[in-house]
Design a protein around this motif. Structure first.
Motif, PDB file in Angstrom:
ATOM      1  N   PHE A  41       0.850  -1.185   0.000  1.00  0.00           N
ATOM      2  CA  PHE A  41       0.000   0.000   0.000  1.00  0.00           C
ATOM      3  C   PHE A  41       0.886   1.235   0.000  1.00  0.00           C
ATOM      4  CE2 PHE A  41      -2.283  -3.261   2.359  1.00  0.00           C
ATOM      5  CZ  PHE A  41      -3.569  -3.158   1.868  1.00  0.00           C
ATOM      6  N   TYR A  42       0.312   2.343  -0.360  1.00  0.00           N
ATOM      7  CA  TYR A  42       0.964   3.608  -0.015  1.00  0.00           C
ATOM      8  C   TYR A  42      -0.101   4.480   0.609  1.00  0.00           C
ATOM      9  CZ  TYR A  42      -0.808   5.631  -4.469  1.00  0.00           C
ATOM     10  OH  TYR A  42      -1.586   6.085  -5.510  1.00  0.00           O
ATOM     11  N   HIS A  43       0.339   5.451   1.374  1.00  0.00           N
ATOM     12  CA  HIS A  43      -0.670   6.301   1.978  1.00  0.00           C
ATOM     13  C   HIS A  43      -0.629   7.696   1.373  1.00  0.00           C
ATOM     14  CE1 HIS A  43       2.471   7.787   4.791  1.00  0.00           C
ATOM     15  NE2 HIS A  43       1.790   8.911   4.635  1.00  0.00           N
ATOM     16  N   ARG A  44      -1.748   8.343   1.449  1.00  0.00           N
ATOM     17  CA  ARG A  44      -1.830   9.718   0.988  1.00  0.00           C
ATOM     18  C   ARG A  44      -2.911  10.433   1.794  1.00  0.00           C
ATOM     19  NH1 ARG A  44      -4.522  11.181  -4.445  1.00  0.00           N
ATOM     20  NH2 ARG A  44      -5.233  12.786  -3.014  1.00  0.00           N
ATOM     21  N   TYR A  45      -3.017  11.715   1.576  1.00  0.00           N
ATOM     22  CA  TYR A  45      -3.993  12.496   2.332  1.00  0.00           C
ATOM     23  C   TYR A  45      -5.100  13.003   1.427  1.00  0.00           C
ATOM     24  CZ  TYR A  45      -0.598  12.281   6.038  1.00  0.00           C
ATOM     25  OH  TYR A  45       0.245  11.811   7.011  1.00  0.00           O
ATOM     26  N   VAL A  46      -6.281  13.102   2.001  1.00  0.00           N
ATOM     27  CA  VAL A  46      -7.435  13.657   1.286  1.00  0.00           C
ATOM     28  C   VAL A  46      -8.044  14.741   2.156  1.00  0.00           C
ATOM     29  CG1 VAL A  46      -9.604  13.146   0.122  1.00  0.00           C
ATOM     30  CG2 VAL A  46      -8.064  11.279   0.729  1.00  0.00           C
ATOM     31  N   ILE A  47      -8.405  15.851   1.557  1.00  0.00           N
ATOM     32  CA  ILE A  47      -9.135  16.885   2.291  1.00  0.00           C
ATOM     33  C   ILE A  47     -10.584  16.816   1.842  1.00  0.00           C
ATOM     34  CG2 ILE A  47      -9.263  19.331   2.885  1.00  0.00           C
ATOM     35  CD1 ILE A  47      -6.332  19.549   1.856  1.00  0.00           C
ATOM     36  N   SER A  48     -11.465  16.535   2.781  1.00  0.00           N
ATOM     37  CA  SER A  48     -12.881  16.431   2.434  1.00  0.00           C
ATOM     38  C   SER A  48     -13.519  17.821   2.441  1.00  0.00           C
ATOM     39  CB  SER A  48     -13.598  15.472   3.380  1.00  0.00           C
ATOM     40  OG  SER A  48     -13.301  15.809   4.717  1.00  0.00           O
ATOM     41  N   ILE A  49     -14.740  17.881   1.966  1.00  0.00           N
ATOM     42  CA  ILE A  49     -15.413  19.168   1.758  1.00  0.00           C
ATOM     43  C   ILE A  49     -15.607  19.962   3.056  1.00  0.00           C
ATOM     44  CG2 ILE A  49     -17.783  18.249   1.846  1.00  0.00           C
ATOM     45  CD1 ILE A  49     -18.221  20.101  -0.738  1.00  0.00           C
ATOM     46  N   ASP A  50     -15.592  19.267   4.190  1.00  0.00           N
ATOM     47  CA  ASP A  50     -15.701  19.968   5.482  1.00  0.00           C
ATOM     48  C   ASP A  50     -14.345  20.508   5.950  1.00  0.00           C
ATOM     49  OD1 ASP A  50     -14.478  17.582   6.059  1.00  0.00           O
ATOM     50  OD2 ASP A  50     -16.066  16.824   7.371  1.00  0.00           O
ATOM     51  N   GLY A  51     -13.317  20.352   5.091  1.00  0.00           N
ATOM     52  CA  GLY A  51     -12.004  20.898   5.405  1.00  0.00           C
ATOM     53  C   GLY A  51     -11.128  19.975   6.237  1.00  0.00           C
ATOM     54  N   LYS A  52     -11.628  18.787   6.557  1.00  0.00           N
ATOM     55  CA  LYS A  52     -10.842  17.853   7.375  1.00  0.00           C
ATOM     56  C   LYS A  52      -9.880  17.053   6.512  1.00  0.00           C
ATOM     57  CE  LYS A  52     -13.955  17.274  11.229  1.00  0.00           C
ATOM     58  NZ  LYS A  52     -15.354  16.865  11.351  1.00  0.00           N
ATOM     59  N   THR A  53      -8.722  16.756   7.094  1.00  0.00           N
ATOM     60  CA  THR A  53      -7.730  15.958   6.383  1.00  0.00           C
ATOM     61  C   THR A  53      -7.790  14.508   6.854  1.00  0.00           C
ATOM     62  OG1 THR A  53      -6.333  17.901   6.213  1.00  0.00           O
ATOM     63  CG2 THR A  53      -5.262  15.799   5.847  1.00  0.00           C
ATOM     64  N   HIS A  54      -7.807  13.599   5.898  1.00  0.00           N
ATOM     65  CA  HIS A  54      -7.859  12.165   6.226  1.00  0.00           C
ATOM     66  C   HIS A  54      -6.650  11.473   5.615  1.00  0.00           C
ATOM     67  CE1 HIS A  54     -12.261  12.682   6.971  1.00  0.00           C
ATOM     68  NE2 HIS A  54     -12.088  13.605   6.050  1.00  0.00           N
ATOM     69  N   ARG A  55      -6.094  10.536   6.356  1.00  0.00           N
ATOM     70  CA  ARG A  55      -4.992   9.744   5.833  1.00  0.00           C
ATOM     71  C   ARG A  55      -5.607   8.457   5.307  1.00  0.00           C
ATOM     72  NH1 ARG A  55      -1.095   5.889   7.669  1.00  0.00           N
ATOM     73  NH2 ARG A  55       1.050   6.495   7.173  1.00  0.00           N
TER      74      ARG A  55
END
Ligand SMILES: [Zn+2]
Length: 174
Positions: A41-55
């Protein structure tokens, strides 16, 4: 190569599941049609529409025959963008429809520029898939506004996946 897959899960849920997620395993290598093997796997970050960052974790496969790798990108993302698809589409829509800035100007203009770059592809996509016609002689900004409305009113994630499967790139590609 990246294959878009609809996990039918929210970003939060996808992120929480980690390796326990049910990852899609393509039947064969898209390049040489040999078997694909799990390749971590590799990991990355996503910013959702509520402005929160998820790994999040991205599943990767490798073909032992041709040596290429394939990763499975969840359909809530555009390849190579950190903000989620919904976030980006919403930014474009809000600006084109009512000049509202959901982010700083430079980011919005960058998204709009990328989107406009893909207008010809989107028009032919909508014509092939849904028989919807957008006159080619409309001004670019009008075409973009029509298209973003069409995308917003349907399921943008499904649409984006279909587009990617059709053209092998996303409608925000360079
Ligand atoms: Zn291969």
């Amino acid at each position: 190569m990246q294959i878009i897959h609809d996990f039918k899960k929210s970003i939060k849920k996808y992120s929480k599941l980690g390796k326990k997620n049910k990852f899609f395993h393509p039947e064969e290598c898209p390049f040489c049609h040999d078997k694909l093997h799990k390749n971590g796997f590799y990991h990355r970050y996503v910013i959702s529409i509520d402005g929160k960052t998820h790994r999040i974790l991205i599943r990767r496969y490798r073909c032992h025959h041709c040596g290429r790798t394939v990763s499975i990108l969840p359909s809530f993302l555009f390849p190579r963008f950190q903000r989620s698809l919904k976030y980006i589409v919403c930014c474009i829509k809000e600006y084109l429809l009512q000049k509202k800035l959901l982010l700083y100007k430079r980011a919005i203009f960058f998204y709009i520029q990328r989107f406009q770059h893909n207008i010809p592809g989107l028009i032919s996509f909508f014509r092939d898939r849904y028989h919807s016609l957008i006159p080619f002689n409309l001004a670019r900004i009008k075409k973009a506004t029509k298209l973003i409305k069409m995308i917003w009113s349907s399921d943008a994630q499904i649409l984006s996946k279909e587009y990617q499967d059709h053209f092998n790139q996303c409608f925000m590609a360079l």
